[in-house]
Design a protein around this motif. Structure first.
Motif, PDB file in Angstrom:
ATOM      1  N   GLN A 132     -18.315 -20.356 -19.925  1.00 58.77           N
ATOM      2  CA  GLN A 132     -19.177 -21.231 -20.496  1.00 58.77           C
ATOM      3  C   GLN A 132     -20.259 -20.575 -21.043  1.00 58.77           C
ATOM      4  OE1 GLN A 132     -18.116 -24.028 -20.879  1.00 58.77           O
ATOM      5  NE2 GLN A 132     -18.071 -25.710 -19.122  1.00 58.77           N
ATOM      6  N   LYS A 133     -20.702 -19.357 -20.601  1.00 64.14           N
ATOM      7  CA  LYS A 133     -21.769 -18.671 -21.181  1.00 64.14           C
ATOM      8  C   LYS A 133     -21.334 -17.974 -22.527  1.00 64.14           C
ATOM      9  CE  LYS A 133     -24.318 -17.398 -17.174  1.00 64.14           C
ATOM     10  NZ  LYS A 133     -24.429 -16.384 -16.258  1.00 64.14           N
ATOM     11  N   ALA A 134     -19.873 -17.493 -22.386  1.00 62.14           N
ATOM     12  CA  ALA A 134     -19.364 -16.827 -23.541  1.00 62.14           C
ATOM     13  C   ALA A 134     -18.909 -18.049 -24.630  1.00 62.14           C
ATOM     14  CB  ALA A 134     -17.798 -16.207 -22.930  1.00 62.14           C
ATOM     15  N   MET A 135     -18.602 -19.236 -24.318  1.00 65.30           N
ATOM     16  CA  MET A 135     -18.297 -20.172 -25.317  1.00 65.30           C
ATOM     17  C   MET A 135     -19.539 -20.615 -26.110  1.00 65.30           C
ATOM     18  SD  MET A 135     -15.041 -20.847 -25.386  1.00 65.30           S
ATOM     19  CE  MET A 135     -14.733 -22.423 -26.077  1.00 65.30           C
ATOM     20  N   ALA A 136     -20.556 -20.647 -25.055  1.00 67.25           N
ATOM     21  CA  ALA A 136     -21.907 -21.106 -25.765  1.00 67.25           C
ATOM     22  C   ALA A 136     -22.493 -19.939 -26.718  1.00 67.25           C
ATOM     23  CB  ALA A 136     -22.898 -21.206 -24.712  1.00 67.25           C
ATOM     24  N   ALA A 137     -22.248 -18.672 -26.443  1.00 64.82           N
ATOM     25  CA  ALA A 137     -22.446 -17.608 -27.386  1.00 64.82           C
ATOM     26  C   ALA A 137     -21.760 -17.708 -28.678  1.00 64.82           C
ATOM     27  CB  ALA A 137     -22.624 -16.657 -26.661  1.00 64.82           C
ATOM     28  N   VAL A 138     -20.318 -18.017 -28.388  1.00 61.73           N
ATOM     29  CA  VAL A 138     -19.624 -17.866 -29.613  1.00 61.73           C
ATOM     30  C   VAL A 138     -20.050 -18.990 -30.640  1.00 61.73           C
ATOM     31  CG1 VAL A 138     -17.271 -18.254 -30.516  1.00 61.73           C
ATOM     32  CG2 VAL A 138     -17.558 -16.636 -28.625  1.00 61.73           C
ATOM     33  N   HIS A 139     -20.087 -20.172 -30.251  1.00 59.46           N
ATOM     34  CA  HIS A 139     -20.427 -21.289 -31.001  1.00 59.46           C
ATOM     35  C   HIS A 139     -21.928 -21.445 -31.430  1.00 59.46           C
ATOM     36  CE1 HIS A 139     -21.885 -24.251 -28.107  1.00 59.46           C
ATOM     37  NE2 HIS A 139     -20.595 -24.072 -27.537  1.00 59.46           N
ATOM     38  N   ASP A 140     -22.814 -20.549 -31.121  1.00 53.08           N
ATOM     39  CA  ASP A 140     -24.064 -21.133 -31.250  1.00 53.08           C
ATOM     40  C   ASP A 140     -24.544 -21.349 -32.482  1.00 53.08           C
ATOM     41  OD1 ASP A 140     -26.656 -20.830 -29.735  1.00 53.08           O
ATOM     42  OD2 ASP A 140     -27.307 -19.097 -30.890  1.00 53.08           O
ATOM     43  N   ASP A 141     -23.898 -20.676 -33.502  1.00 52.16           N
ATOM     44  CA  ASP A 141     -24.414 -20.970 -35.033  1.00 52.16           C
ATOM     45  C   ASP A 141     -23.657 -22.081 -35.608  1.00 52.16           C
ATOM     46  OD1 ASP A 141     -26.486 -18.815 -34.709  1.00 52.16           O
ATOM     47  OD2 ASP A 141     -24.856 -17.471 -35.555  1.00 52.16           O
ATOM     48  N   ASP A 142     -22.579 -22.607 -34.935  1.00 58.51           N
ATOM     49  CA  ASP A 142     -21.787 -23.597 -35.605  1.00 58.51           C
ATOM     50  C   ASP A 142     -22.469 -24.984 -35.577  1.00 58.51           C
ATOM     51  OD1 ASP A 142     -19.811 -22.008 -35.737  1.00 58.51           O
ATOM     52  OD2 ASP A 142     -18.737 -22.649 -33.694  1.00 58.51           O
ATOM     53  N   PRO A 143     -22.087 -25.775 -36.446  1.00 59.95           N
ATOM     54  CA  PRO A 143     -22.838 -27.273 -36.409  1.00 59.95           C
ATOM     55  C   PRO A 143     -22.488 -28.019 -35.182  1.00 59.95           C
ATOM     56  CG  PRO A 143     -21.637 -26.714 -38.508  1.00 59.95           C
ATOM     57  CD  PRO A 143     -21.249 -25.494 -37.685  1.00 59.95           C
ATOM     58  N   ALA A 144     -23.508 -28.733 -34.678  1.00 63.91           N
ATOM     59  CA  ALA A 144     -23.433 -29.492 -33.377  1.00 63.91           C
ATOM     60  C   ALA A 144     -22.309 -30.111 -33.456  1.00 63.91           C
ATOM     61  CB  ALA A 144     -24.603 -30.530 -32.935  1.00 63.91           C
ATOM     62  N   ASP A 145     -21.896 -30.978 -34.231  1.00 59.23           N
ATOM     63  CA  ASP A 145     -20.737 -31.766 -34.260  1.00 59.23           C
ATOM     64  C   ASP A 145     -18.975 -31.068 -34.399  1.00 59.23           C
ATOM     65  OD1 ASP A 145     -20.652 -31.104 -36.970  1.00 59.23           O
ATOM     66  OD2 ASP A 145     -20.359 -33.075 -37.649  1.00 59.23           O
ATOM     67  N   ARG A 146     -19.400 -29.837 -34.556  1.00 62.14           N
ATOM     68  CA  ARG A 146     -17.963 -28.807 -34.893  1.00 62.14           C
ATOM     69  C   ARG A 146     -17.582 -27.869 -33.516  1.00 62.14           C
ATOM     70  NH1 ARG A 146     -14.202 -30.785 -36.802  1.00 62.14           N
ATOM     71  NH2 ARG A 146     -13.529 -28.490 -37.022  1.00 62.14           N
ATOM     72  N   ARG A 147     -18.681 -28.124 -32.621  1.00 57.92           N
ATOM     73  CA  ARG A 147     -18.667 -26.923 -31.764  1.00 57.92           C
ATOM     74  C   ARG A 147     -17.579 -27.312 -30.376  1.00 57.92           C
ATOM     75  NH1 ARG A 147     -25.267 -26.154 -30.211  1.00 57.92           N
ATOM     76  NH2 ARG A 147     -25.706 -25.274 -32.128  1.00 57.92           N
ATOM     77  N   ILE A 148     -16.833 -26.130 -30.234  1.00 56.33           N
ATOM     78  CA  ILE A 148     -15.849 -26.226 -29.177  1.00 56.33           C
ATOM     79  C   ILE A 148     -16.519 -25.991 -27.744  1.00 56.33           C
ATOM     80  CG2 ILE A 148     -13.653 -25.452 -28.219  1.00 56.33           C
ATOM     81  CD1 ILE A 148     -12.646 -25.080 -31.152  1.00 56.33           C
ATOM     82  N   MET A 149     -16.675 -26.983 -27.046  1.00 53.14           N
ATOM     83  CA  MET A 149     -17.238 -27.003 -25.804  1.00 53.14           C
ATOM     84  C   MET A 149     -16.269 -27.341 -24.663  1.00 53.14           C
ATOM     85  SD  MET A 149     -20.715 -28.709 -26.402  1.00 53.14           S
ATOM     86  CE  MET A 149     -21.586 -28.168 -24.769  1.00 53.14           C
ATOM     87  N   LEU A 150     -16.334 -26.491 -23.601  1.00 52.03           N
ATOM     88  CA  LEU A 150     -15.501 -26.877 -22.276  1.00 52.03           C
ATOM     89  C   LEU A 150     -16.214 -27.541 -21.425  1.00 52.03           C
ATOM     90  CD1 LEU A 150     -13.934 -23.460 -22.056  1.00 52.03           C
ATOM     91  CD2 LEU A 150     -12.773 -25.300 -23.230  1.00 52.03           C
ATOM     92  N   ARG A 151     -15.252 -28.352 -20.529  1.00 49.13           N
ATOM     93  CA  ARG A 151     -15.959 -28.731 -19.349  1.00 49.13           C
ATOM     94  C   ARG A 151     -14.966 -28.296 -18.198  1.00 49.13           C
ATOM     95  NH1 ARG A 151     -17.706 -34.304 -19.750  1.00 49.13           N
ATOM     96  NH2 ARG A 151     -16.019 -34.623 -21.552  1.00 49.13           N
ATOM     97  N   ILE A 152     -15.351 -27.691 -17.130  1.00 48.37           N
ATOM     98  CA  ILE A 152     -14.726 -26.912 -16.328  1.00 48.37           C
ATOM     99  C   ILE A 152     -14.943 -27.549 -14.841  1.00 48.37           C
ATOM    100  CG2 ILE A 152     -14.260 -24.808 -14.968  1.00 48.37           C
ATOM    101  CD1 ILE A 152     -14.986 -23.324 -17.678  1.00 48.37           C
ATOM    102  N   GLY A 153     -13.790 -27.647 -13.990  1.00 50.28           N
ATOM    103  CA  GLY A 153     -13.911 -27.941 -12.713  1.00 50.28           C
ATOM    104  C   GLY A 153     -13.250 -27.001 -11.929  1.00 50.28           C
ATOM    105  N   VAL A 154     -13.547 -26.885 -10.497  1.00 50.68           N
ATOM    106  CA  VAL A 154     -13.015 -25.864  -9.862  1.00 50.68           C
ATOM    107  C   VAL A 154     -12.978 -26.640  -8.044  1.00 50.68           C
ATOM    108  CG1 VAL A 154     -13.180 -23.640  -8.561  1.00 50.68           C
ATOM    109  CG2 VAL A 154     -14.047 -23.786 -10.905  1.00 50.68           C
ATOM    110  N   ASN A 155     -11.622 -26.306  -7.743  1.00 51.31           N
ATOM    111  CA  ASN A 155     -11.359 -26.806  -6.384  1.00 51.31           C
ATOM    112  C   ASN A 155     -10.689 -25.765  -5.617  1.00 51.31           C
ATOM    113  OD1 ASN A 155     -11.130 -28.834  -4.415  1.00 51.31           O
ATOM    114  ND2 ASN A 155      -9.072 -29.093  -4.917  1.00 51.31           N
ATOM    115  N   LEU A 156     -10.809 -25.799  -4.193  1.00 51.32           N
ATOM    116  CA  LEU A 156     -10.211 -24.983  -3.258  1.00 51.32           C
ATOM    117  C   LEU A 156      -9.246 -26.073  -2.615  1.00 51.32           C
ATOM    118  CD1 LEU A 156      -9.983 -21.980  -2.224  1.00 51.32           C
ATOM    119  CD2 LEU A 156     -11.418 -22.779  -0.316  1.00 51.32           C
ATOM    120  N   GLY A 157      -7.902 -25.485  -2.759  1.00 48.83           N
ATOM    121  CA  GLY A 157      -6.853 -26.680  -1.964  1.00 48.83           C
ATOM    122  C   GLY A 157      -5.558 -25.978  -1.561  1.00 48.83           C
TER     123      GLY A 157
END
Length: 589
Positions: free
Chosen positions: A81-106
Motif C-alpha cells: 500500500q505504501k509503494a502503490m501510494a508513492a507510485v501514483h502520488d502525482d496521478d489525477p485522483a480519478d485515475r489512481r490505481i488503488m488496492l484494497r487488501i485483506g489478510v486471513n490466517l486459516g
C-alpha cells in the motif's frame, strides 16, 4: 480404490483487488490495462517476492497470495500500500490505481498449485471490508502479529458478510488515514496539526445517584466550549460517551480516538453549588499534566465551564483568537432551574422518539419562561420541530418547518455567537430549498465552532444538495474525524460518494454505517440503488427487500419530494438502479 487424502495446510492468505476497477476501465480501458500491468510488474510482484509470498491465483484485477507467516503477509500488505501510494502520488485522483487488501490466517485445501477452502474465502471477504489504500486483517491474524510488527492496527468491530455464517472481527490500518473515514467504529487517524483532546464522561459524585444526567450535562458543555477553540482538535460528545460506564486505559482511548490528551473528572452538585474535579492526561504516556478543583455557585455554571476550558487552553499553550477572547468575556449567570432543564431536555431529545420530542419541548418552553434571553432553548426547539417534520412525528405538517425557521431565527437574534442557532437555521433553510442562505448559516456555525461535528455535517449536507459532492465529502470526512461514532456522517459520506459514481467507496461507507446502526432503512435503500447501478441485481433486490422489512412504509416518492437537491433528477438517477434490477415501479410510492 481409496481416495487420496485431501492435502491441507495452515497459511496466511492475502487477497487484493483494484478499487473502482470498472469505473477506471470505463474512463479509459487501454490506459487502465497498461497502467495495471505496469504496477503489477514493477510494484506488486517484486514486493510480494521480497516477503516470500506466492501468487497462486489471478482474478481479473485481483490476486490471492500465500504466505507461510502471518507477519510476512501483513508486512507485505503494508509495504504494497505504501509503494502503490508513492507510485501514483502525482496521478489525477480519478485515475489512481488503488488496492484494497485483506489478510486471513486459516486452514486451506491444496490442489496442485491452487488453494481452496474457508481460509481463502474469508480472506476475500475481509479484503472487501478494507478501506481504499488500506489493509484489513482477521482477528486470528491480529493475535499472531500483535507486538511483532510496527503497524498500529485499530479494532474495527464485527461484520456480517455474504456467504459466511459467522461475523468477521477485523482490524484496520491505512498509510493515509485521511482515506479511512469510511471505516466503521474506531478507525485509524491522521496526524493532528493541532493539540487534540477527548473529554470522557465525568463521574457523578453527588449524593443523589439520579444526578448522573447533570454530570453528563457538564461534560457535554465543556466539550461544546472546547469545540469553539479553533486552535484545538476536539472529539465530539457522541464518541467520547462511548466510554461511559467504563474505566478505560487512557492510552487506549488516546489510540482509538486519535488524540494526544484526555480529560477526565467528576462533578458534585450540593446545596446550590457545583464542584468539578478534573485532570488532563497525556495519552501517549499516561502521565498527568495537571489536576484542578473548580468550585462555584450553580448560577455560575457557565463561568466554571469557562475556567476548565481556559485551564486546558493555557496548559496546551493554545492562543485564543481575538474573536474567541471577546466571546468569552462576561460569561452570564444562569438560573439553576433553567440550566437543569436545558440538560434534561438535551438528554431526552437523544432518545429520538416522538414522545421524547414532546417531553423535551415542554422542558425547553419552561426554560424560555424562566430566561427568554438564552439562545440555546430556541435553537433546540427548532431542531425538535425540524425532526418532527422530517420524521413525520406527532402529526407534523409543513407548519413545523416554518416554525423551525422562526425559532432558529430567534436563537440567532438572541445570541449571534451561539453556533447551534446557526446549525438549526441552516437545516430549516435547506429543507425550504433556500440553499444559498442555508450555506451562509452553516458556514457561520463552522466559523464559530470549527470542532463542532454537527456544523461540519450540516455544511456538508448543503453542499451535497447543491451538487457540490466533492466539497461535501471533505466536510463529512471532517465530521467523522471529530465524531467517529456518529453513524450519520458515514451515511451522508456514502450518499455523496454514490452521487460521484465512486461506488466502491460508497458501498464501504454504507456497509460500515450498518455496523453502527443495523436497522437503517435509508442506507439499505442506497445500497439497493448502488447494486442496481453496478449490475449486481440480485444484491439490489435483497437490499430493497431488507429496506421494506425494516420500514414497510418506506416511500421513494416521499424521499424524492423531501430531499432538497438543486438537481431533483439526482434521486431519479439513483432509482434507475432499482429499475435495472427489475424492481416493480409500483414500489416507488
Amino acid at each position: 480404490m481409496s481416495k487420496e487424502p485431501i492435502q491441507r495446510r495452515l497459511v496466511a492468505i492475502l487477497a487484493a483487488d483494484v478499487v473502482g476497477y470498472s469505473r477506471l476501465m470505463e474512463l479509459d480501458e487501454a490506459s487502465t490495462m497498461t497502467d495495471l500491468k505496469m504496477r503489477w510488474a514493477e510494484v506488486v510482484e517484486p514486493v510480494v517476492a521480497s516477503h516470500q509470498g506466492r501468487i497462486f491465483k489471478r482474478i481479473g484485477d485481483g490476486m490471492l497470495v500465500e504466505f507461510g507467516s502471518a507477519v510476512a503477509a501483513v508486512e507485505c500488505a503494508a509495504e504494497l500500500q505504501k509503494a502503490m501510494a508513492a507510485v501514483h502520488d502525482d496521478d489525477p485522483a480519478d485515475r489512481r490505481i488503488m488496492l484494497r487488501i485483506g489478510v486471513n490466517l486459516g486452514d486451506v485445501m491444496v490442489e496442485g498449485s491452487d488453494l481452496y477452502g474457508d481460509g481463502v474465502n474469508v480472506a476475500s471477504r475481509i479484503e472487501g471490508l478494507a478501506v481504499p489504500g488500506g489493509v484489513a486483517i482477521s482477528n486470528a491474524v491480529h493475535e499472531h502479529v500483535h507486538g511483532r510488527v510496527s503497524i498500529d492496527f485499530v479494532d474495527s468491530g464485527s461484520h456480517e458478510v455474504k456467504n459466511i455464517e459467522r461475523p468477521l472481527h477485523i482490524w484496520s490500518w491505512s498509510p493515509n488515514a485521511e482515506a479511512t473515514t469510511a471505516s466503521a467504529g474506531r478507525a485509524p487517524h491522521p496526524p493532528r496539526s493541532k493539540p487534540s483532546i477527548a473529554v470522557l464522561p465525568f463521574d457523578n459524585m453527588s449524593e443523589d445517584s439520579e444526578q448522573g444526567y447533570f454530570a453528563d450535562g457538564i461534560t457535554e458543555d465543556i466539550i461544546t466550549d472546547l469545540s469553539k477553540v479553533s486552535g484545538l482538535f476536539v472529539i465530539a460528545r457522541n464518541s467520547s460517551f462511548a466510554y461511559r460506564g467504563q474505566a478505560p486505559d487512557v492510552r487506549k482511548v488516546s489510540r482509538e480516538l486519535g488524540v494526544r490528551y484526555v480529560l477526565e473528572g467528576s462533578v458534585r452538585k450540593v446545596a446550590g453549588r457545583v464542584r468539578i474535579n478534573a485532570q488532563m492526561i497525556d495519552g501517549t504516556t499516561g502521565g498527568h499534566l495537571w489536576a484542578e478543583r473548580f468550585d462555584r455557585d450553580l448560577e455560575d455554571v457557565f463561568a466554571v465551564q469557562d475556567e476548565v476550558t481556559r485551564t486546558i487552553v493555557d496548559a496546551l499553550k493554545v492562543k485564543l483568537t481575538a474573536g474567541e477572547e471577546a466571546r468569552r468575556e462576561n460569561r452570564a449567570k444562569v438560573d439553576p432551574e433553567a440550566y437543569d432543564l436545558l440538560v434534561r431536555a438535551r438528554q431526552t431529545v437523544l432518545q429520538l422518539r416522538p414522545e421524547a420530542a414532546r417531553e423535551a419541548r415542554r422542558m425547553l418552553e419552561r426554560v424560555i419562561e424562566i430566561d427568554p434571553d438564552l439562545a440555546l432553548p430556541y435553537a433546540r426547539l427548532a431542531i425538535i420541530s425540524f425532526a418532527e417534520y422530517a420524521n413525520r412525528w406527532n402529526d407534523a405538517t409543513d407548519d413545523n418547518l416554518k416554525r423551525a425557521l422562526e425559532l432558529a431565527r430567534k436563537a440567532v437574534d438572541t445570541d449571534a455567537t451561539e453556533p447551534q442557532g446557526f446549525v438549526s437555521l441552516s437545516m430549516a433553510l435547506s429543507w425550504l430549498r433556500r440553499l444559498d442562505e442555508a450555506q451562509a448559516a452553516a458556514e457561520r456555525a463552522v466559523a464559530l465552532a470549527p470542532n463542532l461535528a454537527d456544523a461540519q455535517t450540516c455544511l456538508g449536507n448543503i453542499l451535497d444538495f447543491q451538487g457540490r459532492h466533492e466539497d461535501a465529502v471533505a466536510h463529512y470526512t471532517r465530521a467523522y474525524q471529530l465524531d467517529p461514532q456518529f453513524d450519520m456522517s458515514l451515511h451522508f459520506l456514502g450518499r455523496a460518494l454514490l452521487a460521484l459514481g465512486r461506488f466502491d467507496e460508497a458501498e464501504t461507507a454504507f456497509k460500515r454505517r450498518l455496523t453502527l446502526t443495523p436497522r437503517s432503512d435509508m442506507s439499505r435503500f442506497y445500497l439497493a440503488c448502488l447494486c442496481g447501478l453496478t449490475g449486481r441485481h440480485e444484491d439490489a433486490r435483497r437490499y430493497w427487500q431488507e429496506t421494506l422489512n425494516v420500514n414497510p412504509d418506506f416511500s421513494v416518492e416521499h424521499l424524492r419530494q423531501a430531499l432538497p437537491y438543486k438537481d431533483p433528477a439526482l434521486v431519479d438517477r439513483l432509482v434507475d438502479g432499482l429499475r435495472n434490477a427489475g424492481i416493480a415501479l409500483q414500489s416507488f410510492v
